[in-house]
Design a protein around this motif. Structure first.
Motif, mmCIF file in Angstrom:
data_model
loop_
_atom_site.group_PDB
_atom_site.id
_atom_site.type_symbol
_atom_site.label_atom_id
_atom_site.label_comp_id
_atom_site.label_asym_id
_atom_site.label_seq_id
_atom_site.Cartn_x
_atom_site.Cartn_y
_atom_site.Cartn_z
ATOM 1 N N LEU A 103 117.075 23.059 25.380
ATOM 2 C CA LEU A 103 117.092 22.456 23.735
ATOM 3 C C LEU A 103 117.624 23.538 22.761
ATOM 4 O O LEU A 103 117.506 24.322 23.583
ATOM 5 C CB LEU A 103 115.714 22.095 23.915
ATOM 6 N N THR A 104 117.979 23.009 21.503
ATOM 7 C CA THR A 104 118.325 23.203 21.173
ATOM 8 C C THR A 104 117.089 23.728 20.366
ATOM 9 O O THR A 104 115.845 23.439 20.085
ATOM 10 C CB THR A 104 119.462 23.072 19.933
ATOM 11 N N PHE A 105 116.456 25.449 19.362
ATOM 12 C CA PHE A 105 116.231 25.375 18.633
ATOM 13 C C PHE A 105 116.019 24.271 17.261
ATOM 14 O O PHE A 105 114.874 24.165 17.645
ATOM 15 C CB PHE A 105 116.476 26.974 17.966
ATOM 16 N N THR A 106 116.865 24.000 16.973
ATOM 17 C CA THR A 106 117.003 22.645 16.406
ATOM 18 C C THR A 106 116.602 21.420 16.956
ATOM 19 O O THR A 106 115.331 20.596 15.537
ATOM 20 C CB THR A 106 118.459 22.659 14.694
ATOM 21 N N SER A 107 116.898 21.186 18.125
ATOM 22 C CA SER A 107 116.266 19.762 18.092
ATOM 23 C C SER A 107 114.946 19.960 18.526
ATOM 24 O O SER A 107 113.803 18.817 18.657
ATOM 25 C CB SER A 107 117.252 19.485 19.459
ATOM 26 N N SER A 108 114.777 21.470 19.053
ATOM 27 C CA SER A 108 112.567 21.770 19.592
ATOM 28 C C SER A 108 112.365 21.365 18.415
ATOM 29 O O SER A 108 110.952 20.944 18.479
ATOM 30 C CB SER A 108 112.987 22.531 19.926
ATOM 31 N N LEU A 109 112.546 21.607 16.790
ATOM 32 C CA LEU A 109 111.819 21.904 16.026
ATOM 33 C C LEU A 109 111.989 20.632 15.618
ATOM 34 O O LEU A 109 110.542 19.897 14.688
ATOM 35 C CB LEU A 109 112.446 23.040 14.866
ATOM 36 N N ILE A 110 112.609 19.779 15.483
ATOM 37 C CA ILE A 110 112.672 17.893 14.975
ATOM 38 C C ILE A 110 111.858 17.687 16.187
ATOM 39 O O ILE A 110 111.032 16.811 15.518
ATOM 40 C CB ILE A 110 114.660 17.748 15.303
ATOM 41 N N ARG A 111 112.321 17.699 16.945
ATOM 42 C CA ARG A 111 111.208 16.852 17.652
ATOM 43 C C ARG A 111 109.772 16.966 17.858
ATOM 44 O O ARG A 111 108.852 16.681 17.729
ATOM 45 C CB ARG A 111 111.476 17.285 19.648
ATOM 46 N N ASN A 112 109.291 18.814 16.965
ATOM 47 C CA ASN A 112 107.766 18.833 17.428
ATOM 48 C C ASN A 112 107.154 18.785 16.026
ATOM 49 O O ASN A 112 106.127 18.364 15.716
ATOM 50 C CB ASN A 112 107.772 20.659 18.264
ATOM 51 N N ALA A 113 108.126 18.905 15.093
ATOM 52 C CA ALA A 113 107.813 18.377 13.436
ATOM 53 C C ALA A 113 107.624 16.725 13.442
ATOM 54 O O ALA A 113 106.620 16.845 12.814
ATOM 55 C CB ALA A 113 108.816 18.951 12.167
ATOM 56 N N MET A 114 108.428 16.188 14.179
ATOM 57 C CA MET A 114 108.062 14.727 14.556
ATOM 58 C C MET A 114 106.377 14.608 14.679
ATOM 59 O O MET A 114 106.000 13.273 14.327
ATOM 60 C CB MET A 114 109.361 14.162 14.932
ATOM 61 N N ARG A 115 106.133 15.473 15.618
ATOM 62 C CA ARG A 115 104.651 14.857 16.146
ATOM 63 C C ARG A 115 104.046 14.768 14.965
ATOM 64 O O ARG A 115 103.094 13.924 15.807
ATOM 65 C CB ARG A 115 104.025 16.441 16.520
ATOM 66 N N ARG A 143 113.223 10.510 19.794
ATOM 67 C CA ARG A 143 114.517 9.430 19.663
ATOM 68 C C ARG A 143 115.057 10.632 19.028
ATOM 69 O O ARG A 143 115.711 10.541 18.306
ATOM 70 C CB ARG A 143 113.670 8.675 18.496
ATOM 71 N N VAL A 144 114.123 10.970 17.645
ATOM 72 C CA VAL A 144 115.266 11.560 16.171
ATOM 73 C C VAL A 144 115.912 12.500 16.753
ATOM 74 O O VAL A 144 116.912 13.003 16.135
ATOM 75 C CB VAL A 144 113.970 12.251 15.138
ATOM 76 N N ALA A 145 115.232 13.742 17.497
ATOM 77 C CA ALA A 145 115.611 14.955 17.865
ATOM 78 C C ALA A 145 116.987 14.384 18.983
ATOM 79 O O ALA A 145 117.743 15.675 19.563
ATOM 80 C CB ALA A 145 114.634 15.567 18.683
#
Length: 152
Positions: A103-115, A143-145
């Motif tokens: 994961l990139t930092f951005t994809s990890s952040l998006i994935r987890n913000a969607m939590r 899906r979003v990340a």
């Protein structure tokens, strides 16, 4: 992982066990947030039984906000740097990009913000439905990340 062309996507059960384990980390982070806020606002009391913090109003809201930031940071940093949280490590699963890379930092952040959305209306209902109807067993955050949870 030998099966790079066909990763083993993880379903609701094993992911639920991982998040259950991670909830112990969340509880610890809640105590950290409460005591940091109490110390910052002067509401931290010491006594013979130990530390005590009784927050209400704005300080309680501050502690809740700090807890959300700490929990989001826990998931984001651990999945970005290691591909897994403590719970995922204990059940032998990990998070990857759709192509199997880290994961990139951005994809990890998006994935987890969607939590926060996946949690709605309660107990990860949107996330569970998303996993159940997805061929690759993805919750909305995945899906979003552009991420997937796979067996290690």
């Amino acid at each position: 992982m030998e099966e790079t062309d066909h990763p083993q996507y993880c379903g609701i059960g094993i992911r639920g066990v991982a998040i259950g384990i991670d909830s112990f980390v969340w509880i610890a982070l809640l105590f950290v947030a409460i005591f940091i806020t109490a110390a910052f606002t002067g509401q931290l009391e010491t006594g013979s039984p130990g530390l005590n913090a009784e927050l209400s109003g704005a300080p309680a809201s501050m502690a809740l906000g700090l807890w959300f930031v700490l929990a989001l940071g826990y998931h984001t940093v651990f999945e970005w740097r290691f591909g897994k949280t403590i719970g995922k490590a204990l059940v032998n699963i990990r998070v990857t990009s759709e192509d199997g890379s880290s994961l990139t930092f951005t994809s990890s952040l998006i994935r987890n913000a969607m939590r926060f959305v996946d949690w709605l209306p309660a107990l990860y209902l949107i996330g569970i439905v998303g996993i159940a109807v997805s061929g690759q067993r993805k919750r909305l955050g995945d899906r979003v990340a552009g991420t997937a949870v796979v067996g290690s």
